[in-house]
Design a protein around this motif. Structure first.
Motif, PDB file in Angstrom:
ATOM      1  N   GLN A 192       0.824  -1.197   0.000  1.00 56.19           N
ATOM      2  CA  GLN A 192       0.000   0.000   0.000  1.00 56.19           C
ATOM      3  C   GLN A 192       0.869   1.261   0.000  1.00 56.19           C
ATOM      4  O   GLN A 192       2.017   1.229   0.459  1.00 56.19           O
ATOM      5  CB  GLN A 192      -0.907   0.006   1.237  1.00 56.19           C
TER       6      GLN A 192
ATOM      7  N   ASP B 161       0.699   3.677   1.904  1.00 60.67           N
ATOM      8  CA  ASP B 161       0.985   3.913   3.321  1.00 60.67           C
ATOM      9  C   ASP B 161       1.778   2.724   3.853  1.00 60.67           C
ATOM     10  O   ASP B 161       1.218   1.656   4.130  1.00 60.67           O
ATOM     11  CB  ASP B 161      -0.327   4.076   4.086  1.00 60.67           C
TER      12      ASP B 161
ATOM     13  N   PHE C 281       0.664   1.098   7.057  1.00 61.38           N
ATOM     14  CA  PHE C 281      -0.474   0.193   6.898  1.00 61.38           C
ATOM     15  C   PHE C 281      -0.009  -1.157   6.357  1.00 61.38           C
ATOM     16  O   PHE C 281      -0.465  -2.212   6.795  1.00 61.38           O
ATOM     17  CB  PHE C 281      -1.504   0.820   5.961  1.00 61.38           C
TER      18      PHE C 281
ATOM     19  N   LEU D 191      -7.930   2.543   5.419  1.00 63.18           N
ATOM     20  CA  LEU D 191      -6.881   2.990   4.506  1.00 63.18           C
ATOM     21  C   LEU D 191      -7.438   4.003   3.522  1.00 63.18           C
ATOM     22  O   LEU D 191      -8.488   3.777   2.905  1.00 63.18           O
ATOM     23  CB  LEU D 191      -6.309   1.794   3.745  1.00 63.18           C
TER      24      LEU D 191
END
Length: 378
Positions: free
Chosen positions: A148, A150, A153, A202
């Motif tokens: 991802q 992020d 995450f 997310l």
């Protein structure tokens, strides 16, 4: 027509099953049961479907050479894959949103896979949490990961999989973007109650930019896609085996080996990402030749028969994955369907091994193919 999920401790194979004798029967039965939009999502292919069709056609072109009077008294389908002792070489590939096809979703799939002694690769985009899937099954589970934007995450997903007892990580790298006209024509969208629960919270990354006259992808989606450095970073974060899924080019296989991955999955994503790609089985020999046995090589795409599994292993695969076929079985009969479909596929593999005179899978090589394709050029 619905089929009950097994109660705790109940063998799904003891439940009533429809008249399905091979994987094509399950596909036909599923087509009658699955809502049109969900079917469009499952069956959709990129572009004109050339890659999707090539996956199946490539297996049909390969023919087997039978051998007679072989000693099969100690025949077995057992293999050792990355230190895992498996009863057979058939794994269930990651597929998103199983609850589109059965109310118990991934829970039923995991139960059926465990009965069939088949490792299940649970998708990042599963419609059931990875912890709930683990709790529902004592079978072997691997976790499929999409990196991802992020990274925090992403690391959290990895730690959750580790804590839940998943045995390996399958990093899918071939699907940063895609266009599938069939599902767009069908107006597919996730129905209420079905979502990628593991990605809750997310922030979604942008997939497309503005309207006509602006770039559809460049400058929006692609700057957020994973790079080779991310593979190395992931490798540094876990001791679990990492397999890279979606490799067709030998140079990518070499780079993956250099980055420390533990296995390669030769895959064109079921023809769902980019059209005009080679069939996975066509790309397999070059990957095998490049890696020279240093890490295992798996293959998916187009496998519908036990003979297909034998052909893949003749061309160097250590194991295979199936995707859509077990979803068809899930849609028809839940856990019982998944277990039965895998049982049928394994039975076909054993017949193929017996009639080509191969008591074990480590004796399978190109010599079982009639007029085999030429080995890759050096």
């Amino acid at each position: 027509m619905s089929f009950p999920a097994p109660a705790p401790g109940e063998n799904p194979m003891q439940l009533h099953l429809p008249e399905a004798y091979d994987l094509s029967d399950y596909e036909a039965l599923a087509r009658e049961r699955v809502p049109a939009a969900s079917w469009a999502y499952l069956a959709a292919a990129a572009g004109d479907g050339l890659t999707n069709a090539a996956n199946r056609a490539a297996y049909d072109r390969l023919r087997l050479l039978p051998r007679v009077l072989s000693d099969l008294s100690k025949a077995t389908t057992r293999i050792n894959l990355m230190g895992f002792a498996l009863e057979h070489p058939i794994l269930l590939a990651p597929v998103a949103y199983h609850r589109l096809f059965h109310p118990d979703g991934e829970l039923a799939t995991a139960q059926g896979a465990a009965i069939a002694q088949a490792p299940l690769v649970v998708s990042t985009q599963a419609s059931t949490s990875l912890e709930e899937v683990r709790a529902a099954s004592r079978g072997q589970l691997w976790f499929q990961l999409y990196i991802q934007p992020d990274w925090g995450f992403t690391v959290n997903l990895l730690r959750r999989a580790e804590a839940a007892g998943y045995s390996a990580v399958v990093l899918t790298v071939d699907a940063p973007v895609s266009l599938r006209t069939q599902e767009r024509r069908a107006g597919f969208s996730l129905p209420p109650g079905v979502e990628a629960v593991n990605l809750a919270g997310l922030k979604p990354r942008p997939l497309h930019s503005g309207g006509i006259g602006s770039s559809p992808l460049f400058g929006t989606a692609l700057p957020h896609t994973p790079l080779w450095g991310d593979v190395a970073r992931l490798r540094s974060l876990t001791r679990l085996p990492i397999l890279l899924k979606g490799v067709l080019a030998p140079d990518d296989a070499s780079r993956a080996l250099a980055e420390g991955v533990d296995g390669i999955i030769v895959s064109n994503h079921g023809g769902r990402v980019l059209d005009s790609l080679p069939a996975s089985i066509e790309a397999l020999p070059r990957i095998v030749e490049t890696l020279e046995g240093r890490i295992p090589v798996l293959v998916d795409g187009g496998i519908r028969r036990g003979t297909d599994i034998l052909k893949a292993m003749a061309l160097g695969a250590n194991a295979v994955m199936i995707g859509r076929p077990y979803i068809h079985a899930l849609a028809v009969a839940g856990a019982a369907g998944v277990a039965h479909a895998m049982h049928v596929l394994r039975a076909e593999l054993e017949v193929a091994m017996a009639l080509t005179g191969r008591p074990t899978l480590d004796t399978v090589n190109r010599s079982i193919l009639f007029d085999p394709p030429a080995p890759p050029a050096p």
